[in-house]
Design a protein around this motif. Structure first.
Motif, PDB file in Angstrom:
ATOM      1  N   VAL A  62     -19.949  16.255 -14.966  1.00  0.00           N
ATOM      2  CA  VAL A  62     -20.718  16.519 -16.190  1.00  0.00           C
ATOM      3  C   VAL A  62     -22.204  16.730 -15.870  1.00  0.00           C
ATOM      4  CG1 VAL A  62     -21.497  15.526 -18.383  1.00  0.00           C
ATOM      5  CG2 VAL A  62     -19.116  15.297 -17.688  1.00  0.00           C
ATOM      6  N   ASP A  63     -22.765  15.873 -15.033  1.00  0.00           N
ATOM      7  CA  ASP A  63     -24.203  15.968 -14.732  1.00  0.00           C
ATOM      8  C   ASP A  63     -24.548  17.328 -14.134  1.00  0.00           C
ATOM      9  OD1 ASP A  63     -24.689  13.424 -15.664  1.00  0.00           O
ATOM     10  OD2 ASP A  63     -24.330  12.482 -13.709  1.00  0.00           O
ATOM     11  N   VAL A  81     -24.406  20.032 -16.768  1.00  0.00           N
ATOM     12  CA  VAL A  81     -25.611  19.999 -17.616  1.00  0.00           C
ATOM     13  C   VAL A  81     -26.776  20.672 -16.898  1.00  0.00           C
ATOM     14  CG1 VAL A  81     -27.341  18.466 -18.653  1.00  0.00           C
ATOM     15  CG2 VAL A  81     -24.900  17.945 -18.891  1.00  0.00           C
ATOM     16  N   GLU A 131     -30.341  17.225 -24.930  1.00  0.00           N
ATOM     17  CA  GLU A 131     -29.375  16.310 -25.558  1.00  0.00           C
ATOM     18  C   GLU A 131     -28.223  17.089 -26.193  1.00  0.00           C
ATOM     19  OE1 GLU A 131     -29.280  13.027 -25.376  1.00  0.00           O
ATOM     20  OE2 GLU A 131     -31.023  13.150 -24.046  1.00  0.00           O
ATOM     21  N   ARG A 167     -25.971  18.473 -23.432  1.00  0.00           N
ATOM     22  CA  ARG A 167     -25.107  17.427 -22.852  1.00  0.00           C
ATOM     23  C   ARG A 167     -23.967  17.085 -23.803  1.00  0.00           C
ATOM     24  NH1 ARG A 167     -24.630  13.443 -19.091  1.00  0.00           N
ATOM     25  NH2 ARG A 167     -26.431  14.159 -17.901  1.00  0.00           N
ATOM     26  N   GLU A 168     -24.298  16.979 -25.105  1.00  0.00           N
ATOM     27  CA  GLU A 168     -23.263  16.618 -26.091  1.00  0.00           C
ATOM     28  C   GLU A 168     -22.162  17.673 -26.124  1.00  0.00           C
ATOM     29  OE1 GLU A 168     -23.149  15.759 -30.841  1.00  0.00           O
ATOM     30  OE2 GLU A 168     -25.003  15.274 -29.779  1.00  0.00           O
ATOM     31  N   GLU A 221     -20.118  17.458 -22.815  1.00  0.00           N
ATOM     32  CA  GLU A 221     -19.264  16.265 -22.770  1.00  0.00           C
ATOM     33  C   GLU A 221     -18.039  16.408 -23.670  1.00  0.00           C
ATOM     34  OE1 GLU A 221     -21.823  12.960 -23.611  1.00  0.00           O
ATOM     35  OE2 GLU A 221     -22.384  12.668 -21.509  1.00  0.00           O
TER      36      GLU A 221
END
Length: 919
Positions: free
Chosen positions: A509-510, A513, A526, A529-530, A533
């Motif tokens: 995930v990181d 992003v 943010e 990322r949301e 995810e």
């Protein structure tokens, strides 16, 4: 029927089970404290750190403090990183604190585990080192975990190559310091070459956690860390020896062309000794077999090899006055390559070329002996059990297998053995194609870059998209590994140890992003990322449905540990996965361990092309073969270490002595003892015990006093006096030398004299130690031949190395005494001459600066940039001086150009080709 051992393990458990069981009460205590620490605010966590420090100073043990410290650290990690450590991670941290290796599977969070013992140990104020395999991981882990340490009120540092000295000193002064094994070792050596305490970087070796401990302490420990520099010029010795070799008769040596080896015969040694004595190369009374003769023997052997084994225009050519080696396989010149251990210099002497200086070892240490300096050493890895014996014997480290947080769901299939490499690779491509078709990510392990590129070509031919992980930048490695768990991804990689990035199903995930932010810098982080995810969960489920990560190895490594590292990439944190090894009888391991018999057997069984033999017995047979290879490699490393231990004992004595000298404010007592010991030796040499005065060599003693002590004393008169014995002579010499030093002390002043004594001591120790290292290298290269005489080379090396060390200390005393006896304050005339010389240099520098800034504009660099080149413009312009006031007959008007700068006369030539050539 179960064996007795199996039954006993079922009843009592294994030693590993008992260790795990012993930590459970501690883990329960930590868990019981969690609610208490959750109520603390951020300042409260730091306050607890200060409280722990006070309690340690008051005498409380670290073991008693452990539950509270671990609970505080867990709470800080939860707030700083959003990660709550599992019970198994706490167990791993406990074992590290106790000085063990925690074997934890890939994906179990070893980076976080290291923070618990590091925090506890850092409370002592002695500093903690966390060791990683590369600079990228050191920086990444330091940046990531500094948030945890910062929340606890501790400082974090990171050490890396080419780091500014002030920054590095600050990093070592931090509570927790991240660094690579190489940089730690080199800084240790550099520190022990410094002349002042304030210049040293490291502040001791208290506690270290070594990440990927098997890679660092076993794989990389095969080669020592060496700081080298140019040696003293030995041209005369090479040339003197070169003249001797052609005169030797044929029966003085034996030549074995098959093995390219040449050695002196007994007759040759005797003849050689006579010639060396006659030419003054070997002192009278010293034989070739004495430890002091090691260097001469080494150079004579290299001279013999140069003459008898290396031929001009076959092994090398002479070009532009230099010896250039020829590659025996390609016939090409190998410019820049040189033979080591003085052999290249011996060939240069043979051909009458300029002899280039050797590079000599200035300082050296093995990783084994560096890491054994720590009061407490610990380590983490996914694979250590197979090397448990070596860790225990060399480092005194126990290995504990820490259970996984969730049960392993990976399926490890039996090895598939094919008859030929062609069949094996066809089966591999077909297997990858099947896995890719259903979206299962595949990680393909290879043993070399060459094989990974060959497999890449096969996959390209089969239209299978893939990535290859070779020796590229660590940042690229992290990205490739992070993507390896994506749906349908195919990744070919060499050794997977120390990659430092988990392969997460569906991708990382990181990293997703970061990629999205790079593509859309204006986007809301943010929100991005949301979105990622929410989509990641679906990707992860899809990969799990396809069977998880499939690890496919193309052959067995000679070490089971490397195979286990690769296999362990699949099935992290209870994820599904599978692993399979594809082998052929052409593989190195199979070929070495009897593949011919297996090939015949498979032929008799009527195995068809493309078929594989699959059976658990094959796995066990291969593991036994790997264990044999591991055992042999361990024996080799152990033997090398035994030799290095001899040098290490001496190294510790020298480094401790240096440190003592640097810490001392006044070393006059040391230099006085040395001076008196030199006097003792002189008296014992020239005044034999129980001898009469007429048997004394007073002339020799007088000459020695002038040479060694700079003392002009009436020794010959003393020999004629009645009642004068050796003790009285010794006493008078000590009084005279002490008086001379007292006069120097008064002339220089106490502070200056103490500084001079300290610097002379340190510089002489360094010089003698460098020479001693070179002698030991030469001794090591020849001592192996003692085995032919039924003598143990190791014992011979120990004995002679000790004798050489004693000899070095003796010569050290003499050299220090000589140097200190010869120093004297400068006379007034000398001071005036030096002041005049400095004034001339400063005036020349000012003239250069004035000339460069005249008319305002240009810096010297700009002046050089616009200076006319040869042939550009008119001939007048080409000779306009660059420095105003330039006078061809007065070098002081030329400024201070470097050899490659344009000549200040304005000719356009480089200074070294113009006036610099004449200067």
């Amino acid at each position: 029927m179960l064996g007795i051992g199996t039954i006993a393990r079922k009843v009592f458990g294994t030693p590993n089970d008992r260790k795990i069981k012993a930590t459970r009460p501690l883990v329960e205590k930590i868990n019981a404290l969690e609610a208490e620490f959750e109520t603390l605010d951020d300042a409260g966590l730091i306050a607890r750190t200060e409280e722990f420090r006070r309690r340690i100073k008051d005498g409380e043990s670290l073991d008693h403090l452990l539950p509270e410290a671990f609970a505080n650290c867990r709470e800080a990690a939860k707030r700083a990183l959003g990660l709550r450590a599992f019970d198994t991670q706490l167990m791993g941290g406990i074992f590290l604190h106790q000085g063990n290796i925690s074997e934890m599977k890939t994906g179990e969070g070893k980076t976080l585990v290291a923070t618990f013992p590091s925090y506890l140990r850092a409370l002592t104020g002695k500093g903690v080192h966390i060791v990683t395999v590369n600079d990228y991981l050191a920086r990444r882990d330091a940046e990531w975990m500094s948030k945890v340490y910062g929340a606890l009120g501790l400082t974090t540092g990171v050490v890396y190559p080419q780091q500014p000295e002030d920054e590095k000193r600050t990093a070592y002064a931090a509570d927790v310091t991240y660094a690579t094994n190489n940089e730690l070792g080199f800084d240790y050596l550099r520190d022990n070459m410094k002349s002042e305490l304030s210049q040293m970087m490291q502040r001791g070796h208290y506690f270290a956690v070594v990440d990927e401990v098997d890679s660092i302490l076993i794989d990389e420990a095969r080669t020592p860390l060496i700081i080298s520099g140019p040696s003293q010029d030995r041209s005369d010795l090479y040339m003197s020896i070169d003249k001797i070799i052609p005169q030797l008769p044929d029966d003085a040596y034996t030549l074995d062309e098959k093995t390219r080896n040449v050695t002196f015969t007994d007759e040759g040694n005797e003849a050689l000794e006579e010639v060396l004595h006659a030419r003054g190369i070997l002192p009278e009374g010293q034989t070739l077999y004495d430890p002091e003769s090691t260097t001469v023997v080494h150079h004579v052997n290299q001279g013999l090899r140069a003459h008898k084994l290396y031929s001009r225009d076959k092994d090398y050519i002479v070009r532009d006055g230099q010896v250039v080696l020829i590659d025996e396989f390609t016939g090409r010149m190998m410019s820049g390559r040189r033979l080591s251990d003085g052999l290249h210099q011996a060939i240069e002497a043979k051909e009458g070329c300029d002899i280039q200086p050797e590079n000599v070892t200035l300082a050296q240490v093995t990783f084994q002996n560096y890491f054994r300096l720590y009061d407490c050493l610990s380590g983490m890895t996914g694979t250590a059990v197979t090397e448990a014996e070596e860790f225990a014997e060399i480092y005194g480290l126990g290995v504990v297998e820490v259970p996984t947080n969730r049960p392993i769901a990976r399926v490890d299939e039996d090895d598939r053995v094919y008859r030929t490499a062609k069949e094996k690779y066809e089966a591999i491509v077909a297997e990858i194609k099947d896995a890719h078709a259903k979206g299962q990510p595949v990680l393909v392990g290879t043993t070399s870059i060459e094989k990974s590129e060959m497999l890449s070509q096969l996959l390209t031919g089969a239209d299978l998209p893939h990535k290859v992980l070779n020796a590229r930048q660590h940042e690229q490695e992290a990205q490739i590994v992070a993507d390896a768990g994506k749906l349908g991804a195919i990744t070919i990689a060499t050794n997977m140890a120390g990659r430092g990035t988990d392969i997460k199903l569906g991708g990382n995930v990181d990293f997703k992003v970061m990629d999205a932010l790079a593509a859309d810098p204006e986007g809301d982080p943010e929100a991005i990322r949301e979105r990622i995810e929410s989509g990641h969960a679906a990707d992860e489920d899809a990969v799990k449905a396809a069977g998880g990560l499939f690890v496919l190895a193309t052959e067995r490594h000679e070490s089971r540990r490397i195979d286990n590292q690769l296999r362990g990439r699949s099935g992290r944190q209870g994820d599904p996965g599978r692993s399979s090894f594809y082998l052929s009888l052409d593989d190195d391991l199979m070929r070495i361990f009897g593949s011919e018999r297996l090939d015949k057997m498979l032929s008799k069984l009527g195995m068809k092309e493309g078929e594989a033999i699959i059976h658990p017995w094959v796995n066990k047979s291969l593991e036994r073969a790997q264990a044999k290879v591991e055992g042999r490699n361990f024996d080799i490393r152990k033997q090398l270490l035994k030799f290095d231990d001899v040098m290490n004992d001496q190294r510790k004595v020298i480094f401790a002595q240096r440190l003592e000298i640097m810490e001392a404010e006044d070393v006059s007592e040391i230099t006085e003892d040395m001076r008196h010991e030199v006097i003792d030796e002189l008296v014992d040499t020239y005044i034999p015990a129980r001898s009469y005065a007429d048997q004394w060599d007073t002339e020799g003693l007088y000459a020695a006093c002038i040479e060694k002590l700079s003392l002009d004393v009436p020794v010959m008169k003393w020999g004629e006096e009645e009642g004068v014995d050796a003790d009285l002579v010794r006493e008078r010499l000590e009084e005279a030398s002490d008086k001379a030093m007292a006069e120097k002390l008064a002339a220089f002043g106490p502070d200056t004299m103490r500084q001079i004594e300290k610097q002379v001591l340190l510089q002489t120790i360094d010089q003698k130690w460098r020479d001693h290292l070179l002698t030991l290298e030469h001794l090591r290269s020849v001592v192996g031949f003692r085995g032919y005489a039924q003598r143990d080379p190791l014992n011979e090396y120990k004995t002679e190395a000790f004798q050489l060390f004693e000899s070095m200390l003796e010569s050290l005393r003499e050299r220090v005494t000589e140097q200190l006896s010869r120093i004297r304050p400068m006379t007034q005339d000398e001071q005036q001459a030096m002041a005049q010389q400095l004034a001339q240099q400063q005036a020349a520098l000012r003239r250069q600066t004035d000339a460069a800034t005249l008319g305002a504009p240009a810096t010297p660099a700009q002046t050089a940039a616009v200076s006319p080149k040869p042939g550009a413009g008119s001939s007048d312009a080409a000779t306009t001086p660059l420095v105003q006031g330039f006078d061809e007959t007065d070098p002081t008007t030329w400024g201070a150009p470097s050899r490659n700068d344009p000549c200040p006369c304005g000719s356009g030539k480089k200074f070294k080709h113009c006036h610099g050539r004449l200067a």
